[in-house]
Write an enzyme that holds these catalytic residues in place. Structure first.
Site, PDB file in Angstrom:
ATOM      1  N   TRP A 123      -9.714   2.892  -7.881  1.00 54.33           N
ATOM      2  CA  TRP A 123      -9.589   1.728  -6.991  1.00 54.33           C
ATOM      3  C   TRP A 123      -9.422   0.446  -7.778  1.00 54.33           C
ATOM      4  O   TRP A 123      -8.600  -0.401  -7.434  1.00 54.33           O
ATOM      5  CB  TRP A 123     -10.764   1.668  -6.019  1.00 54.33           C
TER       6      TRP A 123
ATOM      7  N   ASP B  13     -14.911  -5.586  -4.611  1.00 55.38           N
ATOM      8  CA  ASP B  13     -14.493  -4.565  -3.644  1.00 55.38           C
ATOM      9  C   ASP B  13     -15.728  -3.725  -3.345  1.00 55.38           C
ATOM     10  O   ASP B  13     -16.183  -2.953  -4.187  1.00 55.38           O
ATOM     11  CB  ASP B  13     -13.374  -3.709  -4.253  1.00 55.38           C
TER      12      ASP B  13
ATOM     13  N   LYS C 170     -15.582   3.489   5.373  1.00 57.24           N
ATOM     14  CA  LYS C 170     -16.505   4.254   4.535  1.00 57.24           C
ATOM     15  C   LYS C 170     -17.917   4.149   5.115  1.00 57.24           C
ATOM     16  O   LYS C 170     -18.522   5.141   5.463  1.00 57.24           O
ATOM     17  CB  LYS C 170     -16.469   3.756   3.091  1.00 57.24           C
TER      18      LYS C 170
HETATM   19  C1  LIG Z   1     -11.148   3.662   0.181  1.00 56.41           C
HETATM   20  C2  LIG Z   1     -11.210   2.550  -0.786  1.00 56.41           C
HETATM   21  C3  LIG Z   1     -10.173   1.609  -0.890  1.00 56.41           C
HETATM   22  C4  LIG Z   1      -8.917   1.690  -0.048  1.00 56.41           C
HETATM   23  O1  LIG Z   1      -9.226   1.392   1.253  1.00 56.41           O
HETATM   24  P1  LIG Z   1      -8.091   1.289   2.390  1.00 56.41           P
HETATM   25  O2  LIG Z   1      -8.869   0.714   3.515  1.00 56.41           O
HETATM   26  O3  LIG Z   1      -7.588   2.677   2.624  1.00 56.41           O
HETATM   27  O4  LIG Z   1      -7.033   0.389   1.910  1.00 56.41           O
HETATM   28  C5  LIG Z   1     -10.321   0.589  -1.798  1.00 56.41           C
HETATM   29  N1  LIG Z   1     -11.416   0.479  -2.571  1.00 56.41           N
HETATM   30  C6  LIG Z   1     -12.424   1.361  -2.503  1.00 56.41           C
HETATM   31  C7  LIG Z   1     -13.617   1.187  -3.383  1.00 56.41           C
HETATM   32  C8  LIG Z   1     -12.354   2.425  -1.612  1.00 56.41           C
HETATM   33  O5  LIG Z   1     -13.353   3.306  -1.532  1.00 56.41           O
END
Ligand SMILES: *Cc1c(COP(=O)(O)O)cnc(C)c1O
Length: 357
Positions: A101, A169, A193
């Site tokens: 990521w 993030d 998530k």
């Molecule tokens: C799943 C995830 C993403 C991507 O998320 P989307 O909503 O599919 O764009 C980015 N960063 C992390 C840490 C993730 O777990």
């Protein structure tokens, strides 16, 4: 058979949230209309948006400088929107590189300005979190991925006194533990998530960081306009926002983020203690950097993997296959996952070990 949902994302939601959400599909708040068929500017929906934003503020104890937004495009769009708003073309941003990521975030940032990789775990195959950083002191910001969902690592301590905005993030560990959230100038998280369904992302931004760079920003990409329009610049993903609201209400009723953290710690401890006690299994991540949310593991003998997976599925374990890029297994221990599910998989691991031992 009871199913135990270890999916990494989209992932488990509280049963009560799902049933309230399904009621709202037919009759939202006694209006006689579905949540899907009301205008987003009606009081029926604006109250949803406002309560959701206020609950984020309350649960994370945000100060007045921080604004709460619900946007579209997932965390992936934030890989773009963050540098577009914060990184000038002649500036450099510091990024840590800890897995898939953060690598994606770095790639997008390079389209807008310079990137200094201030710390990397590439040399350990992303099984660690960097312990010291080599920051460009005049960097526009420092970006880190608090929880690497695929690698199974998590930051447990954050750099302090860095002299620049801190951007995180938090897609896979938002609302899972108590932090000083005001130490971050920008936090983003796809909801799917740990906070709700896919289709909406949470962005928390310190408004003092905005408007500092010289670039024309398309309206839809400009955080300042989303703040001004209270997350209603265009039609928001109404149903996703509503399910996030239900999840946040549930979280508050459970006792808030502090109570979630205690539960998450207990689940992670049970899982990792089991992993460490059974020689048949192996955890690739350095112990101190293990994620409380996504535990990754391998079988010492890869030839047993298929048998383990099939047997686990027969016991009702869902979503334990590791990400296609790394293989092995992963169990996600998000807020909504009850400890009973961790008890189920750990006792299954014990019995599988006994059978193979
Ligand atoms: C799943 C995830 C993403 C991507 O998320 P989307 O909503 O599919 O764009 C980015 N960063 C992390 C840490 C993730 O777990």
């Amino acid at each position: 058979m009871t199913l135990h949902n270890f999916n990494a994302g989209p992932s488990i939601l509280p049963k009560t949230v799902l049933s309230e959400a399904s009621n709202a599909l037919l009759d939202f708040n006694g209006s006689g209309l579905s949540i899907l068929e009301i205008g987003h500017r009606t009081p029926l929906f604006t109250s949803v948006m406002e309560e959701a934003r206020a609950l984020v503020r309350e649960l994370l104890q945000l100060d007045q400088a921080h604004e709460v937004l619900f946007l579209h495009g997932g965390a992936t769009l934030q890989f773009v929107q963050v540098p577009m708003n914060l990184l000038g073309a002649n500036q450099v941003a510091n990024y840590t590189e800890t897995g898939t990521w953060s690598e994606k975030a770095i790639k997008e940032a390079r389209l807008f300005g310079g990137v200094q990789v201030a710390g990397s775990s590439l040399h350990t195959g992303h099984t660690t979190i960097p312990k010291s950083l080599n920051l460009n002191p005049s960097g526009a910001y420092l970006h880190l991925t608090t929880n690497e969902t695929i690698a199974g690592t998590q930051w447990h301590q954050f750099p302090t006194a860095i002299g620049m905005p801190l951007v995180a993030d938090m897609s896979s560990d938002i609302m899972s533990r108590v932090l000083d959230f005001n130490q971050f100038d920008l936090i983003y998280a796809g909801a799917q998530k740990n906070m709700g369904p896919a289709g909406v992302s949470l962005v928390i931004v310190n408004k003092n960081c905005l408007g500092k760079i010289d670039r024309s920003i398309p309206a839809f990409m400009d955080y300042r306009l989303h703040i001004k329009e209270a997350s209603m610049l265009n039609t928001p993903p109404v149903f996703a926002v509503y399910v996030v609201l239900l999840t946040l209400r549930w979280l508050k009723a459970q006792g808030g983020v502090a109570v979630m953290e205690q539960k998450n710690k207990a689940k992670a401890k049970l899982f990792y203690d089991t992993l460490d006690a059974l020689p048949l299994f192996q955890g690739p991540v350095t112990k101190e950097d293990r994620s409380m949310m996504n535990a990754v593991f391998l079988l010492q003998d890869p030839k047993l993997e298929k048998e383990f997976l099939i047997a686990a599925e027969q016991e009702g374990m869902v979503g334990i296959k590791g990400h296609r890029s790394v293989g092995g297994f992963r169990v996600s221990l998000y807020n909504a996952l009850p400890i009973e599910s961790v008890q189920a998989i750990t006792s299954f691991m014990h019995s599988f070990s006994t059978k193979k031992g």
